[in-house]
Design an enzyme around this catalytic site. Structure first.
Site, PDB file in Angstrom:
ATOM      1  N   GLU A  57       9.867 -38.961 -35.587  1.00 35.12           N
ATOM      2  CA  GLU A  57       8.602 -39.319 -34.942  1.00 35.12           C
ATOM      3  C   GLU A  57       7.409 -38.745 -35.703  1.00 35.12           C
ATOM      4  O   GLU A  57       6.345 -39.371 -35.769  1.00 35.12           O
ATOM      5  CB  GLU A  57       8.612 -38.841 -33.493  1.00 35.12           C
ATOM      6  CG  GLU A  57       9.598 -39.625 -32.629  1.00 35.12           C
ATOM      7  CD  GLU A  57       9.708 -39.091 -31.216  1.00 35.12           C
ATOM      8  OE1 GLU A  57       9.243 -39.777 -30.298  1.00 35.12           O
ATOM      9  OE2 GLU A  57      10.265 -37.990 -31.028  1.00 35.12           O
ATOM     10  N   GLU A  74      17.723 -39.072 -28.940  1.00 36.60           N
ATOM     11  CA  GLU A  74      17.357 -38.377 -27.701  1.00 36.60           C
ATOM     12  C   GLU A  74      18.145 -38.824 -26.476  1.00 36.60           C
ATOM     13  O   GLU A  74      18.369 -38.024 -25.555  1.00 36.60           O
ATOM     14  CB  GLU A  74      15.857 -38.545 -27.425  1.00 36.60           C
ATOM     15  CG  GLU A  74      14.956 -37.689 -28.298  1.00 36.60           C
ATOM     16  CD  GLU A  74      14.592 -38.377 -29.597  1.00 36.60           C
ATOM     17  OE1 GLU A  74      13.667 -37.904 -30.279  1.00 36.60           O
ATOM     18  OE2 GLU A  74      15.232 -39.389 -29.950  1.00 36.60           O
TER      19      GLU A  74
END
Length: 317
Positions: free
Chosen positions: A115, A135
């Site tokens: 990210e 995640e």
């Protein structure tokens, strides 16, 4: 254990190189995220800096957010100590800053590490680097803009596959998908990233803000069909889990309301899921699995099993 650090060095070429140093995988611990904010603010402020490159030390970009920080929040039972860098660091300081930022990725860029790279204006990678957003294996969703930026680089179908299946890809696959801009040998990685950043600053290469891109997003009709199919698959695969569906909600919100609004929706869902029972259980399993590789009196002494060269079978079954 070494103290996590973020270093800023400015060369004669006017490129500020920001390095993450938090072995073994340069995890984004809260103090690292703070260090990144301080370093980026300084680089944007300095008149001798034309462009910025962010990278990790020891052949690794970043393995993602420090999961122990999530466990600490779960044990406290409230979100007061949870860091929230998505907008102030990733959107405003990196992506929306006054100087272009290029990620120099080697080894791995997973979770928050990817990210971070996604929030940069270009990504240069070494061969065989691992790129992914795992995640969901922890009962949460990407919380630093991954649900919004990844689809804007690789398209919805590929992004949903990578996120819902927690499936990393190599930098070679990332180049074909649009996630990576160029692959170069490790010994040329930093120099190439610096040159690319200077080219953006001078206007020779485009200054692209991923969160504002829509060219890789399917039409609204196609997108809704993709989300409908993905939700049906998620329910069929894991009927008792809701976080994959909440992830799809955040992704779809970004398609219909824009990247920035989607980013806020993602953070809302992420914070909601951190304290849920599913996330608590899966983070416990995550650490429990790693403890099985640590046997007192064996692994802490460096002992290794003997090689097995012969096997005898006794009995008929």
């Amino acid at each position: 254990m070494a103290t996590p650090k973020v270093k800023l060095n400015v060369g004669f070429d006017g490129v500020a190189v920001i390095e993450i140093h938090n072995p073994p995988v340069n995890a984004l611990a809260p103090e690292v995220l703070l260090g990144l904010k301080v370093s980026f603010d300084e680089a944007h402020r300095r008149s001798d800096v034309k462009a910025i490159v962010v990278t990790g030390t020891n052949g690794k970009f970043s393995g993602g957010f420090d999961i122990s920080a999530i466990v600490a929040v779960q044990e406290q039972g409230n979100m007061d100590s949870m860091v929230r860098p998505s907008v102030p660091l990733f959107v405003e300081t990196i992506e929306g800053g006054s100087k272009p930022v290029v990620a120099a990725v080697e080894g791995l860029a997973l979770g928050g590490g990817l990210e971070l790279a996604l929030s940069c204006h270009a990504r240069i990678a070494a061969p065989k680097a691992q790129l992914g957003l795992p995640e969901l294996q922890l009962g949460i969703i990407p919380g630093f803009g991954g649900t919004q930026r990844l689809p804007r680089l690789v398209g919805l179908q590929k992004a949903i596959e990578m996120i819902l299946m927690s499936k990393p890809i190599t930098s070679e696959a990332g180049l074909k998908a649009g996630l990576v801009d160029q692959i170069v040998p490790s010994n040329a990685l930093l120099a190439t990233a610096k040159a690319w950043a200077l080219d953006i600053a001078s206007g020779r290469k485009p200054w692209l803000k991923t969160l504002e891109r829509n060219d890789r997003i399917e039409s609204l009709g196609e997108a809704r069909a993709i989300f409908k199919f993905a939700r049906a698959q998620a329910v069929q695969t894991a009927p008792n889990l809701t976080h994959p569906l909440r992830c799809l909600d955040a992704m779809e919100y970004g398609v219909t309301h824009g990247g920035y609004a989607g980013n806020l929706k993602e953070e809302e869902v992420f914070l909601e899921l951190v304290l849920a029972d599913t996330a608590k259980s899966l983070t416990h399993i995550f650490f429990a699995q790693r403890q099985t590789t640590k046997v007192p009196g064996v692994t802490d002494r460096g002992l290794k099993p003997r090689p097995i060269r012969k096997v005898a079978v006794i009995g008929g079954g």
